[in-house]
Design a protein around this motif. Structure first.
Motif, PDB file in Angstrom:
ATOM      1  N   ILE A 184       0.855  -1.191   0.000  1.00  0.00           N
ATOM      2  CA  ILE A 184       0.000   0.000   0.000  1.00  0.00           C
ATOM      3  C   ILE A 184       0.888   1.237   0.000  1.00  0.00           C
ATOM      4  O   ILE A 184       1.732   1.413   0.882  1.00  0.00           O
ATOM      5  CB  ILE A 184      -0.929   0.012   1.238  1.00  0.00           C
ATOM      6  CG1 ILE A 184      -1.926  -1.135   1.165  1.00  0.00           C
ATOM      7  CG2 ILE A 184      -1.701   1.311   1.325  1.00  0.00           C
ATOM      8  CD1 ILE A 184      -1.616  -2.269   2.023  1.00  0.00           C
ATOM      9  N   THR A 185       0.724   2.100  -0.999  1.00  0.00           N
ATOM     10  CA  THR A 185       1.508   3.329  -1.103  1.00  0.00           C
ATOM     11  C   THR A 185       0.582   4.527  -1.090  1.00  0.00           C
ATOM     12  O   THR A 185      -0.445   4.554  -1.773  1.00  0.00           O
ATOM     13  CB  THR A 185       2.338   3.346  -2.410  1.00  0.00           C
ATOM     14  OG1 THR A 185       3.216   2.220  -2.408  1.00  0.00           O
ATOM     15  CG2 THR A 185       3.136   4.627  -2.533  1.00  0.00           C
ATOM     16  N   SER A 186       0.947   5.532  -0.315  1.00  0.00           N
ATOM     17  CA  SER A 186       0.215   6.789  -0.254  1.00  0.00           C
ATOM     18  C   SER A 186       1.144   7.898  -0.736  1.00  0.00           C
ATOM     19  O   SER A 186       2.286   7.997  -0.287  1.00  0.00           O
ATOM     20  CB  SER A 186      -0.229   7.026   1.201  1.00  0.00           C
ATOM     21  OG  SER A 186      -1.061   8.132   1.282  1.00  0.00           O
ATOM     22  N   ALA A 187       0.671   8.722  -1.664  1.00  0.00           N
ATOM     23  CA  ALA A 187       1.513   9.727  -2.311  1.00  0.00           C
ATOM     24  C   ALA A 187       1.706  10.969  -1.443  1.00  0.00           C
ATOM     25  O   ALA A 187       0.781  11.427  -0.773  1.00  0.00           O
ATOM     26  CB  ALA A 187       0.902  10.142  -3.636  1.00  0.00           C
ATOM     27  N   GLY A 188       2.937  11.525  -1.482  1.00  0.00           N
ATOM     28  CA  GLY A 188       3.250  12.751  -0.765  1.00  0.00           C
ATOM     29  C   GLY A 188       2.565  13.947  -1.398  1.00  0.00           C
ATOM     30  O   GLY A 188       2.253  13.956  -2.591  1.00  0.00           O
ATOM     31  N   GLY A 189       2.314  14.971  -0.582  1.00  0.00           N
ATOM     32  CA  GLY A 189       1.660  16.200  -1.061  1.00  0.00           C
ATOM     33  C   GLY A 189       2.602  17.067  -1.871  1.00  0.00           C
ATOM     34  O   GLY A 189       3.822  17.016  -1.702  1.00  0.00           O
ATOM     35  N   GLY A 190       2.044  17.870  -2.744  1.00  0.00           N
ATOM     36  CA  GLY A 190       2.836  18.758  -3.596  1.00  0.00           C
ATOM     37  C   GLY A 190       3.298  19.993  -2.852  1.00  0.00           C
ATOM     38  O   GLY A 190       2.645  20.458  -1.919  1.00  0.00           O
ATOM     39  N   GLY A 191       4.455  20.513  -3.262  1.00  0.00           N
ATOM     40  CA  GLY A 191       5.011  21.713  -2.648  1.00  0.00           C
ATOM     41  C   GLY A 191       4.251  22.954  -3.052  1.00  0.00           C
ATOM     42  O   GLY A 191       3.699  23.042  -4.155  1.00  0.00           O
ATOM     43  N   GLY A 192       4.179  23.913  -2.130  1.00  0.00           N
ATOM     44  CA  GLY A 192       3.485  25.179  -2.405  1.00  0.00           C
ATOM     45  C   GLY A 192       4.271  26.054  -3.364  1.00  0.00           C
ATOM     46  O   GLY A 192       5.499  26.044  -3.382  1.00  0.00           O
ATOM     47  N   GLY A 193       3.550  26.814  -4.168  1.00  0.00           N
ATOM     48  CA  GLY A 193       4.188  27.694  -5.146  1.00  0.00           C
ATOM     49  C   GLY A 193       4.402  29.087  -4.595  1.00  0.00           C
ATOM     50  O   GLY A 193       3.894  29.456  -3.541  1.00  0.00           O
ATOM     51  N   ASN A 194       5.190  29.868  -5.304  1.00  0.00           N
ATOM     52  CA  ASN A 194       5.398  31.280  -4.992  1.00  0.00           C
ATOM     53  C   ASN A 194       4.635  32.114  -5.999  1.00  0.00           C
ATOM     54  O   ASN A 194       3.980  31.577  -6.900  1.00  0.00           O
ATOM     55  CB  ASN A 194       6.903  31.589  -5.054  1.00  0.00           C
ATOM     56  CG  ASN A 194       7.652  30.838  -3.982  1.00  0.00           C
ATOM     57  OD1 ASN A 194       7.258  30.844  -2.830  1.00  0.00           O
ATOM     58  ND2 ASN A 194       8.726  30.166  -4.362  1.00  0.00           N
ATOM     59  N   TYR A 195       4.726  33.412  -5.865  1.00  0.00           N
ATOM     60  CA  TYR A 195       3.985  34.257  -6.795  1.00  0.00           C
ATOM     61  C   TYR A 195       4.402  33.946  -8.227  1.00  0.00           C
ATOM     62  O   TYR A 195       5.550  33.616  -8.507  1.00  0.00           O
ATOM     63  CB  TYR A 195       4.191  35.742  -6.487  1.00  0.00           C
ATOM     64  CG  TYR A 195       5.553  36.254  -6.851  1.00  0.00           C
ATOM     65  CD1 TYR A 195       5.752  36.906  -8.073  1.00  0.00           C
ATOM     66  CD2 TYR A 195       6.644  36.101  -6.012  1.00  0.00           C
ATOM     67  CE1 TYR A 195       7.000  37.374  -8.426  1.00  0.00           C
ATOM     68  CE2 TYR A 195       7.889  36.566  -6.361  1.00  0.00           C
ATOM     69  CZ  TYR A 195       8.060  37.204  -7.573  1.00  0.00           C
ATOM     70  OH  TYR A 195       9.283  37.677  -7.934  1.00  0.00           O
ATOM     71  N   GLY A 196       3.471  33.936  -9.124  1.00  0.00           N
ATOM     72  CA  GLY A 196       3.764  33.685 -10.529  1.00  0.00           C
ATOM     73  C   GLY A 196       3.864  32.214 -10.884  1.00  0.00           C
ATOM     74  O   GLY A 196       4.147  31.879 -12.017  1.00  0.00           O
ATOM     75  N   SER A 197       3.627  31.307  -9.920  1.00  0.00           N
ATOM     76  CA  SER A 197       3.710  29.888 -10.268  1.00  0.00           C
ATOM     77  C   SER A 197       2.370  29.217 -10.042  1.00  0.00           C
ATOM     78  O   SER A 197       1.501  29.725  -9.384  1.00  0.00           O
ATOM     79  CB  SER A 197       4.777  29.176  -9.441  1.00  0.00           C
ATOM     80  OG  SER A 197       4.469  29.173  -8.077  1.00  0.00           O
TER      81      SER A 197
END
Length: 112
Positions: free
Chosen positions: A99-112
């Motif tokens: 069973i694999t659970s995916a890591g969360g995505g990193g937050g962006g900065n302005y313009g991304s």
């Protein structure tokens, strides 16, 4: 020394231990938050759990377990030097057996 009975699965008793059916909860690490102004927060780590389902495990058998770490947040100076479009690191996956659970995505900065 022989006890002649089992206590919590220990002691003599002869024969192989029967498999157990277990429920599980596997939570991955969340993503790091973006830095500077107008930055986004990191995404939550994924979750897998077993309501109504279960996994069979056998005593004496090794199962892989990976604890998913959270992504590091980005500080203001890193975010500015990265410029628009740079993002914080993602969280790591968590694993229990198959069973694999995916890591969360990193937050962006302005313009991304």
């Amino acid at each position: 020394m022989s006890f002649g009975y089992k206590v919590l699965g220990f002691g003599s008793g002869g024969g192989a231990a029967a498999p157990y059916t277990v429920q599980y909860l596997v939570v991955a690490g969340g993503g790091g938050g973006g830095g500077a102004y107008r930055a986004g927060g990191g995404g939550a780590g994924g979750m897998r759990f077993s309501p109504g389902k279960s996994l069979e495990v056998t005593p004496g058998t090794s199962y892989s377990i990976t604890v998913g770490g959270g992504g590091a947040g980005v500080n203001k100076s890193t975010a500015v030097s990265g410029g628009p479009g740079s993002t914080a690191p993602s969280g790591s996956n968590a694993v229990f057996s198959t069973i694999t659970s995916a890591g969360g995505g990193g937050g962006g900065n302005y313009g991304s």
